[in-house]
Design a protein around this motif. Sequence first.
Motif, mmCIF file in Angstrom:
data_model
loop_
_atom_site.group_PDB
_atom_site.id
_atom_site.type_symbol
_atom_site.label_atom_id
_atom_site.label_comp_id
_atom_site.label_asym_id
_atom_site.label_seq_id
_atom_site.Cartn_x
_atom_site.Cartn_y
_atom_site.Cartn_z
ATOM 1 N N ALA A 192 0.750 -1.344 -0.028
ATOM 2 C CA ALA A 192 0.068 0.085 -0.114
ATOM 3 C C ALA A 192 1.066 1.173 -0.124
ATOM 4 O O ALA A 192 1.992 1.387 0.757
ATOM 5 C CB ALA A 192 -1.039 0.178 1.277
ATOM 6 N N GLY A 193 0.412 2.191 -0.760
ATOM 7 C CA GLY A 193 1.501 3.345 -1.030
ATOM 8 C C GLY A 193 2.406 3.588 -1.888
ATOM 9 O O GLY A 193 2.774 4.524 -2.384
ATOM 10 N N GLY A 194 2.406 2.200 -2.802
ATOM 11 C CA GLY A 194 3.608 2.401 -3.897
ATOM 12 C C GLY A 194 2.822 2.685 -4.960
ATOM 13 O O GLY A 194 1.744 3.035 -5.040
ATOM 14 N N ALA A 195 3.610 2.918 -5.999
ATOM 15 C CA ALA A 195 3.165 3.358 -7.347
ATOM 16 C C ALA A 195 1.997 2.442 -7.921
ATOM 17 O O ALA A 195 1.054 3.268 -8.406
ATOM 18 C CB ALA A 195 4.197 3.294 -8.453
ATOM 19 N N THR A 196 2.002 1.281 -7.863
ATOM 20 C CA THR A 196 0.781 0.372 -8.350
ATOM 21 C C THR A 196 -0.347 0.556 -7.630
ATOM 22 O O THR A 196 -1.517 0.479 -8.251
ATOM 23 C CB THR A 196 1.264 -1.097 -8.436
ATOM 24 N N ASP A 197 -0.098 0.575 -6.416
ATOM 25 C CA ASP A 197 -1.205 0.618 -5.451
ATOM 26 C C ASP A 197 -1.986 2.178 -5.445
ATOM 27 O O ASP A 197 -3.098 2.111 -5.568
ATOM 28 C CB ASP A 197 -0.737 0.525 -3.720
ATOM 29 N N ILE A 198 -1.035 3.146 -5.786
ATOM 30 C CA ILE A 198 -1.821 4.422 -6.187
ATOM 31 C C ILE A 198 -2.607 4.498 -7.002
ATOM 32 O O ILE A 198 -3.818 4.945 -7.206
ATOM 33 C CB ILE A 198 -0.597 5.528 -6.228
ATOM 34 N N VAL A 199 -2.336 3.819 -8.328
ATOM 35 C CA VAL A 199 -3.188 3.785 -9.515
ATOM 36 C C VAL A 199 -4.355 2.937 -9.252
ATOM 37 O O VAL A 199 -5.521 3.342 -9.588
ATOM 38 C CB VAL A 199 -2.228 3.230 -10.678
ATOM 39 N N GLY A 200 -4.185 1.637 -8.343
ATOM 40 C CA GLY A 200 -5.148 1.166 -8.227
ATOM 41 C C GLY A 200 -6.558 1.575 -7.478
ATOM 42 O O GLY A 200 -7.727 1.384 -7.508
ATOM 43 N N ARG A 201 -6.098 2.420 -6.416
ATOM 44 C CA ARG A 201 -7.054 3.209 -5.680
ATOM 45 C C ARG A 201 -7.467 4.294 -6.334
ATOM 46 O O ARG A 201 -8.642 4.983 -5.786
ATOM 47 C CB ARG A 201 -6.243 3.484 -4.159
ATOM 48 N N ALA A 202 -6.962 4.897 -7.228
ATOM 49 C CA ALA A 202 -7.325 6.113 -7.930
ATOM 50 C C ALA A 202 -8.458 5.395 -8.782
ATOM 51 O O ALA A 202 -9.548 6.141 -9.138
ATOM 52 C CB ALA A 202 -6.183 6.684 -8.987
ATOM 53 N N LEU A 203 -8.313 4.359 -9.333
ATOM 54 C CA LEU A 203 -9.475 3.675 -10.310
ATOM 55 C C LEU A 203 -10.457 3.044 -9.303
ATOM 56 O O LEU A 203 -11.833 3.172 -10.008
ATOM 57 C CB LEU A 203 -8.874 2.607 -11.245
ATOM 58 N N GLN A 204 -10.189 2.720 -8.391
ATOM 59 C CA GLN A 204 -11.361 1.884 -7.263
ATOM 60 C C GLN A 204 -12.615 2.527 -7.405
ATOM 61 O O GLN A 204 -13.652 1.776 -7.765
ATOM 62 C CB GLN A 204 -10.768 1.917 -5.901
#
Length: 322
Positions: free
Chosen positions: A45-57
């Motif tokens: 959580a908080g990493g680059a991939t996680d940031i994108v996933g949570r933006a799309l969520q």
Amino acid sequence: MPRHTRRATLLAGAALTAVMTVTAAMPAQAAWPEKPVTFLIPWPAGGATDIVGRALQPYLAERLGTEVIIKNVVGAGGTIGAAEAARAKPDGYTLFLTTPSVLTSMPHMRPLPYDPKGFVPIGRINDTPMVVMVTKTSPHESIADIVEDAKGKPGELTYASTGAGTLPHITMISLQSSADVELKHVPFKGSAEVMKALLGDVVDVFSDQAQLIPRYDLRPLGVWAKERLPEFPDVPTMKEQGYDQAFSIWLGLFGPEGTPDEVVQKMSAVLEDTLEDPAVVEEFKKLQLAPGYMNPGELADFVESEYERNKNLMGMAGIKKQ
């Protein structure tokens, strides 16, 4: 009414009743999704991939009509999460959101607890050039500064990666090879951990996705792309600085082997529609990203080409399968 007509009518009625009875007895096939969908991310959580996933969520949840849950399963350069995603029931309720390394570079390093070619492509989300970055308090203001420092202190200057064989690792191997310098590699579980180390002056340099730069107020030094990024017009490409290589990191959504085609097609259409949403485009712009959708077939071909490219790059870098 003639007897034969009445008999035919009775038989037809009986047949219709039987069909209705059988149909009523059959359980209705629920349309996917009828419950929350989990996106498994193999990075913290908080990493680059996680940031994108949570933006799309929230945008995906709205279109799917159900909750989208982000689950982070980390470790071993993303392969622990990939293994769990591969074992998931292929019913469309656990999908795999990942960067390319676990599918296109890790297979060339060591045996894996999953088949990297067994995942079902659903759609690509973006394709973002890698960027070499340091903190704003760093004494390094250019790639030339890093190379000069590394030549003066071989093996002392440190660079982080999100694991051996990941793209952040491969890009820095490429720089070292091209510049004929030696830096010290320090691997972490994900970019969130790297950020703590970088901001804490534990490591000196990192090469990864551009969205980390505004989020953590970092200084970009070089872009691994053919042209400068509009987000960083003053940051020269690596080619401009004497290193003619281009590397980009992309995010893709996959299902475990056996995921129904109707799920794949519906989720892919939802993803495409989401990435065209002006609000999402604006959100991505803030993250220094641009949507780069690919449909399932296009993504399958793209992954295969990346698999072969990384195999060749890792061979050139001297990384051999253990």
